[in-house]
Design a protein around this motif. Structure first.
Motif, short mmCIF file in Angstrom:
data_model
loop_
_atom_site.label_atom_id
_atom_site.label_comp_id
_atom_site.label_asym_id
_atom_site.label_seq_id
_atom_site.Cartn_x
_atom_site.Cartn_y
_atom_site.Cartn_z
N PRO A 49 0.80 -1.22 0.00
CA PRO A 49 0.00 0.00 0.00
C PRO A 49 0.83 1.27 0.00
CG PRO A 49 0.02 -0.98 2.19
CD PRO A 49 0.71 -1.96 1.28
N THR A 50 2.15 1.18 0.20
CA THR A 50 2.98 2.39 0.23
C THR A 50 3.50 2.76 -1.16
OG1 THR A 50 5.01 1.13 0.68
CG2 THR A 50 3.70 1.86 2.58
N GLN A 51 3.16 1.96 -2.19
CA GLN A 51 3.60 2.29 -3.55
C GLN A 51 3.04 3.65 -3.98
OE1 GLN A 51 3.76 -1.38 -6.41
NE2 GLN A 51 2.11 -1.74 -4.95
N ILE A 52 3.87 4.41 -4.71
CA ILE A 52 3.47 5.74 -5.16
C ILE A 52 2.81 5.64 -6.53
CG2 ILE A 52 4.27 8.06 -5.72
CD1 ILE A 52 4.34 7.27 -2.74
N LEU A 53 1.67 6.29 -6.67
CA LEU A 53 0.91 6.31 -7.92
C LEU A 53 1.14 7.64 -8.64
CD1 LEU A 53 -2.51 4.89 -6.62
CD2 LEU A 53 -0.60 3.61 -7.62
N PRO A 54 0.79 7.72 -9.92
CA PRO A 54 0.82 9.02 -10.60
C PRO A 54 -0.06 10.04 -9.86
CG PRO A 54 0.54 7.24 -12.18
CD PRO A 54 0.41 6.62 -10.83
N ASP A 55 0.31 11.31 -9.94
CA ASP A 55 -0.37 12.35 -9.16
C ASP A 55 -1.88 12.35 -9.34
OD1 ASP A 55 2.15 12.96 -8.41
OD2 ASP A 55 2.23 14.95 -9.33
N HIS A 56 -2.33 12.16 -10.58
CA HIS A 56 -3.76 12.28 -10.85
C HIS A 56 -4.55 11.03 -10.46
CE1 HIS A 56 -1.98 10.55 -14.51
NE2 HIS A 56 -3.12 9.90 -14.65
N TYR A 57 -3.88 9.98 -9.99
CA TYR A 57 -4.61 8.77 -9.60
C TYR A 57 -5.24 8.88 -8.21
CZ TYR A 57 -4.28 5.43 -13.38
OH TYR A 57 -4.48 4.76 -14.56
N ILE A 58 -5.06 10.00 -7.52
CA ILE A 58 -5.75 10.19 -6.26
C ILE A 58 -7.26 10.22 -6.45
CG2 ILE A 58 -5.72 12.72 -6.40
CD1 ILE A 58 -5.36 10.50 -3.25
N ASP A 59 -7.70 10.49 -7.69
CA ASP A 59 -9.12 10.59 -7.98
C ASP A 59 -9.69 9.32 -8.61
OD1 ASP A 59 -11.34 12.21 -7.66
OD2 ASP A 59 -11.24 13.03 -9.67
N ALA A 60 -8.90 8.23 -8.64
CA ALA A 60 -9.34 6.99 -9.27
C ALA A 60 -10.20 6.16 -8.32
CB ALA A 60 -8.13 6.19 -9.76
N THR A 61 -11.22 6.78 -7.74
CA THR A 61 -12.11 6.09 -6.81
C THR A 61 -13.17 5.31 -7.59
OG1 THR A 61 -13.64 7.96 -6.70
CG2 THR A 61 -11.77 7.98 -5.16
N PRO A 62 -13.94 4.47 -6.91
CA PRO A 62 -14.99 3.72 -7.62
C PRO A 62 -16.03 4.59 -8.30
CG PRO A 62 -14.53 2.72 -5.49
CD PRO A 62 -13.79 4.01 -5.52
N PHE A 63 -16.12 5.87 -7.92
CA PHE A 63 -17.06 6.78 -8.58
C PHE A 63 -16.56 7.18 -9.97
CE2 PHE A 63 -17.60 7.30 -4.03
CZ PHE A 63 -18.97 7.29 -3.87
N ASN A 64 -15.26 7.09 -10.22
CA ASN A 64 -14.66 7.50 -11.49
C ASN A 64 -14.06 6.33 -12.26
OD1 ASN A 64 -15.30 10.19 -10.98
ND2 ASN A 64 -13.32 10.61 -10.00
N LEU A 65 -14.49 5.13 -11.93
CA LEU A 65 -14.02 3.93 -12.62
C LEU A 65 -15.24 3.22 -13.19
CD1 LEU A 65 -11.16 2.69 -12.96
CD2 LEU A 65 -11.76 1.10 -11.13
N ILE A 66 -15.26 3.03 -14.49
CA ILE A 66 -16.43 2.47 -15.15
C ILE A 66 -16.04 1.24 -15.97
CG2 ILE A 66 -16.20 3.94 -17.21
CD1 ILE A 66 -19.26 4.14 -17.26
N SER A 67 -16.92 0.24 -15.96
CA SER A 67 -16.73 -0.93 -16.82
C SER A 67 -17.51 -0.70 -18.11
CB SER A 67 -17.22 -2.20 -16.11
OG SER A 67 -16.44 -2.46 -14.95
N VAL A 68 -16.81 -0.51 -19.21
CA VAL A 68 -17.46 -0.26 -20.49
C VAL A 68 -17.98 -1.60 -21.03
CG1 VAL A 68 -16.10 1.79 -20.96
CG2 VAL A 68 -15.23 -0.45 -21.66
N PRO A 69 -18.87 -1.55 -22.04
CA PRO A 69 -19.51 -2.80 -22.53
C PRO A 69 -18.53 -3.90 -22.90
CG PRO A 69 -20.65 -0.89 -23.41
CD PRO A 69 -19.46 -0.35 -22.67
N GLU A 70 -17.34 -3.57 -23.40
CA GLU A 70 -16.39 -4.63 -23.75
C GLU A 70 -15.70 -5.22 -22.54
OE1 GLU A 70 -14.60 -0.62 -25.17
OE2 GLU A 70 -16.57 -1.59 -25.00
N GLY A 71 -16.01 -4.70 -21.33
CA GLY A 71 -15.56 -5.33 -20.11
C GLY A 71 -14.34 -4.71 -19.46
#
Length: 957
Positions: free
Chosen positions: A445-467
């Motif tokens: 859990p201490t791995q560093i992500l790209p700066d803009h991935y702080i907003d990659a919550t389940p509200f901004n993650l979508i499964s498109v029709p192709e899966g």
């Protein structure tokens, strides 16, 4: 205000018989206002908050901090303005807007900030004053206190608004068809091509079908069952409202659905979105996301978030929306804006981070999302950056948050089930990172992500029709966010943003913080979560920057909310309905607190409890009664509040200080008592409470008058003392005589007392010449021939005048005390007998009028005497100036003496100079401390007031 400086709107108001009153509200003399209020304590506190705030704009951080319960949130929140934001391009400097039912000015403020020429009409005089205070810095806004039925302007308007007003038509109108009559009058006031914006609750709204109380009556199912009384409040269904508008002559009506309702909307679905194919545009998801933003929502009989998806798929959004927003015109296109399917607003933030998103079709007919920042400054602060993408494709699919909600809304869900969905979410994050060319593992859990991935919550993650998972709306960026931080905020805010069912009980997991830790332990087995506390602090700092309000304590409170559990549930196979209802009620209240920034968590529940509401009204009533109890409990704050309340209500004080309107102030104070007594007659059902309030108000008024009289006496004494000072009052004691002579000679305060004491003949001569200046003016006057006799006569005359004035003030003080005691006794009798005849009250009012006339006469006499005293003091000042000229001549001769005494006084001079320098340094330090304290008071007073109001509403005081 001269006619040449009046605006067109002001001239029209004058021509219609209105005049600008002393509170900067237009009205007719004697208009008392309609009987509509949120309560004295609430509205008086709101007015005080606005007057103490330096910034009253839509995005004011001071007002955001003052949102501590539902009433304050409703009147001060920036979300109120979202209702009309989609149509902001229709307002310009030439647009004439009539706002009917302006309330406390929340929407008025937004309309004024568009630059339009706004006329805000409000039937309640006090609420009109509050609306004026909210728009005090907007010259393009005028506020009129008047009943709509009596308002007949010559002007016509390009835009008219009826926001939360039509439902009251039957209450304030005697017309047989009051709502239709109101709409007919509105249509007649519209200019050619003008439009009406109407907002009102839908009596068949989904939350009302689920058992939420009717907003105005506080009882469930009243609107659904058509249980409205004749002559009372009532709302309408979609077909009813549409037919009513058509009958009133509005040929085109465009219905929009504000979500969660029209009061604090975060999303608005346009007609194009309501008519779109659900497979192409998912309006139901927007509705589900808005459920937790309803600050009035309590327990419901079914889960609204789960229901909205199916409602959208079946095209029922308009018929089951909780509110309507209608744009109606007589002829032409009612939609007024081209093509948007919906708008979404993020305005519960600091102004620089506010954002609008529009769902529109591009030139090729494809759905896209176009966003823009609403703030006028850079979208970055304290390492937090908001990225606004001008245009992104609209994605069809299923939000990952729906997978979490499938678990959370099932009665008896388990932590393991939630952690299993969490693991799938982390795999989806890894997939999105792979598409961005980044490889990570999921066990650190201490791995560093790209700066803009702080907003990659389940509200901004979508499964498109192709899966495949797609990370969209990459709005926020912070330096070096960790995987653990992202997981923490995803679990916490997904739970807080869901109307969750009771979970299966687990030992040791009783609160939200325990749930978050338990899920993280399952997602990162073997990790001791030593990083968790630091990431919670980062989240609190992040939220504080974004919202502009300190969030550390609120985040802690959110983590401390008890978890609803139901031990009777066995693996979700079924549940007892009665037990579930009890649990749903608790979790609904708790989760509402988390989403509503924790501070509002009990607002709507307290409003629905009659006994608690009365108790709160009684407690907070002390705030409206000129902050009485605060004065008793808060030392430093009491002085500030007393000053503000004195400026607000007790205009007598400032008028007495100016001395040119003493009689008017006293008359106004007594007239206010008469007004309060009249109000008591109109509200006989609350006569006892109102009369007690009048007694308290009279006491405050009399106390203020006596305080101001004391201040006047002190001022007169100071005036006389000033004459003495000019004649050399510092020579009060013989041991300080030489120092005073040094001050006269040097003009810089360097006293030469000790030096002059060392000079035998010269010192004695100077001592004899100046010793009696000040308190011993008599002997000096005897040595000054005709000058001394004249000054003696002037001073005697001043003393006689002052004595006369003080005697009159003493008599007035005794009279006011007697009046206050008499009024209190009479009002006590009135309070004990609510059925006392009007004749008795009229008699009391006549007595008050007689007292007012007497006070007016005495005040006039006092004014004459004060004027004479001022004239005498001025003459004395002139004589003193002549004497000082003579003393200047004496000082010149002293220079010769001092030249001979240079050696003797040099050491003493240096000591005195050092003393003066020390005094100057001390004074400079005191001045700096005073400025710092004043600045601190200005910055913190509005926040302090908001917190004090919050303490009252929470029952902490």
């Amino acid at each position: 205000m001269t006619a040449s400086r009046m605006s067109d709107m002001q001239r029209q108001l004058v021509e219609s018989g209105y005049t600008p009153l002393d509170d900067r509200v237009w009205g007719r003399i004697g208009f008392a206002g309609i009987a509509y209020s949120d309560g004295d304590a609430s509205e008086d506190g709101l007015l005080l908050t606005l007057r103490c705030a330096g910034d009253v704009s839509v995005f004011s951080p001071e007002l955001r901090s003052a949102c501590v319960d539902w009433p304050s949130f409703y009147h001060l929140s920036s979300e109120r303005a979202n209702l009309l934001r989609p149509f902001s391009t229709e307002f310009s400097a030439t647009t004439r807007v009539l706002e009917i039912g302006a309330g406390c000015g929340a929407v008025t403020r937004f309309l004024g900030e568009t630059g339009a020429q706004v006329l805000a009409l409000e039937g309640s005089r006090r609420r009109a004053i509050i609306a004026r205070e909210r728009t005090r810095d907007l010259g393009n806004v005028e506020v009129v206190a008047e009943r709509f039925q009596e308002f007949a302007p010559d002007a016509r308007f390009d835009v008219i608004t009826l926001i939360g007003v039509l439902e009251y038509a039957n209450v304030f109108s005697d017309a047989p068809q009051a709502a239709l009559d109101m709409l007919d009058k509105v249509r007649a006031m519209l200019a050619p091509g003008g439009c009406l914006f109407l907002a009102i609750e839908n009596r068949f709204g989904l939350k009302y079908l689920a058992g939420a109380p009717e907003d105005h009556l506080g009882k469930p199912m009243v609107g659904v069952e058509g249980g409205y009384s004749r002559g009372g409040v009532r709302t309408y269904g979609r077909a009813e409202l549409d037919a009513l508008l058509a009958r009133a002559g509005f040929g085109q009506r465009a219905f929009h659905v504000p979500l969660p309702d029209y009061k604090t909307p975060v999303s608005i679905i346009a007609p194009a979105g309501l008519q779109a194919d659900p497979q192409e545009f998912d309006a139901g998801t927007l509705a589900a996301q808005a459920v937790r933003r309803d600050h009035q929502l309590g327990a419901t009989t079914f889960n609204l978030q789960r229901a909205w998806t199916g409602i959208g798929e079946n095209g029922l959004m308009l018929d089951l929306g909780n509110s309507f927003l209608v744009r109606a015109v007589v002829t032409g296109d009612a939609e007024g804006v081209e093509g948007p399917l919906a708008w979404h607003y993020s305005t519960q933030r600091s102004g620089e981070f506010a954002r609008e998103s529009r769902f529109v079709r591009d030139g090729s007919g494809q759905l896209v999302v176009r966003s823009r920042a609403l703030g006028s400054v850079s979208c970055a602060a304290d390492d937090v950056v908001m990225r606004v993408a001008d245009e992104q494709p609209y994605l069809c699919g299923t939000l990952f948050v729906e997978r979490f909600r499938t678990v959370l809304t099932k009665p008896g869900w388990t932590i393991d089930e939630l952690a299993e969905v969490g693991a799938d979410y982390l795999n989806a994050i890894r997939g999105a990172l792979v598409e961005d060319g980044i490889e990570i593992t999921l066990d650190d859990p201490t791995q560093i992500l790209p700066d803009h991935y702080i907003d990659a919550t389940p509200f901004n993650l979508i499964s498109v029709p192709e899966g495949r998972p797609v990370y969209f709306d990459r709005e926020w960026a912070v330096p070096s966010p960790s995987l653990g931080w992202l997981t923490l905020r995803s679990v916490l805010f997904t739970y807080a943003g869901t109307t969750a069912a009771p979970m299966q009980a687990v030992d040791g997991v009783e609160r939200v913080g325990g749930l978050v830790r338990a899920v993280l332990e399952r997602l990162y087995p073997g990790d001791r979560l030593e990083w968790l506390e630091a990431q919670l602090l980062r989240e609190a700092r992040f939220q504080s920057v974004v919202t502009g309000v300190e969030q550390g304590e609120r985040l802690r409170e959110a983590l401390d909310i008890p978890l609803p559990t139901d031990a009777s549930v066995d693996n979700g196979s079924g549940y007892d309905s009665a037990a579930l209802f009890a649990q749903v009620d608790r979790v609904s209240q708790s989760l509402h607190a988390g989403v509503a920034h924790v501070g509002d968590r009990v607002g709507s529940v307290l409003e629905q409890q009659d006994a608690m509401s009365q108790s709160l009204h009684a407690v907070v009533g002390h705030v409206g009664d000129r902050v009485g109890s605060v004065l008793e409990l808060q030392d430093a704050t009491s002085q500030s509040l007393h000053t503000v309340v004195g400026h607000v209500g007790d205009r007598v004080g400032s008028v007495l200080e100016q001395q040119d309107a003493t009689s008017q102030s006293l008359h106004a104070g007594v007239a206010h008592v008469g007004d309060r007594l009249g109000s008591v007659l109109e509200q006989q059902d609350a006569m006892s409470q109102s009369l007690h309030a009048v007694v308290g108000h009279v006491g405050d008024r009399v106390g203020s008058v006596l305080e101001q009289q004391d201040a006047t006496s002190q001022s007169l004494h100071a005036g006389v003392a000033h004459v003495g000072d000019r004649l050399g009052s510092v020579l009060e004691q013989q041991d300080a005589m030489s120092q005073s002579l040094h001050a006269v000679v040097g003009h810089v305060g360097d006293r030469v007392g000790s030096v002059l004491e060392q000079q035998d003949a010269t010192s004695q001569s100077l001592h004899a010449g100046v010793a009696h200046v000040g308190d011993r003016v008599g002997s000096v006057l005897e040595q000054q021939d005709a000058m001394s006799q004249s000054l003696h006569a002037v001073m005697g005359h001043v003393g006689d005048r002052v004595g006369s004035v003080l005697e009159q003030q003493d008599a007035m003080s005794q009279g006011l005390h007697a009046i206050a005691q008499g009024i209190a006794a009479d009002l006590h009798v009135l309070g004990s007998d609510a059925a006392l005849s009007r004749h008795k009250l009229d008699g009391l009012l006549e007595q008050l009028d007689a007292v007012s006339q007497s006070l007016h006469a005495v005040s006039g006499s006092m004014q004459v005497e004060i004027g004479r005293v001022h004239g005498d003091v001025a003459l004395a000042n002139e004589r003193a100036d002549e004497l000082l000229k003579q003393l200047d001549a004496v000082s010149q001769s002293l220079h010769a003496v001092m030249a001979q005494l240079g050696a003797g006084m040099s050491a003493h001079d240096r000591s005195i100079q050092a003393l003066v320098q020390n005094q100057q340094a001390t004074q400079a330090a005191l001045d700096a401390m005073t400025a710092d304290l004043a600045q601190l008071q200005r910055r913190s007073f509005a926040g302090t007031l908001g917190r004090v109001s919050g303490w009252f509403r929470r029952g902490r005081i």
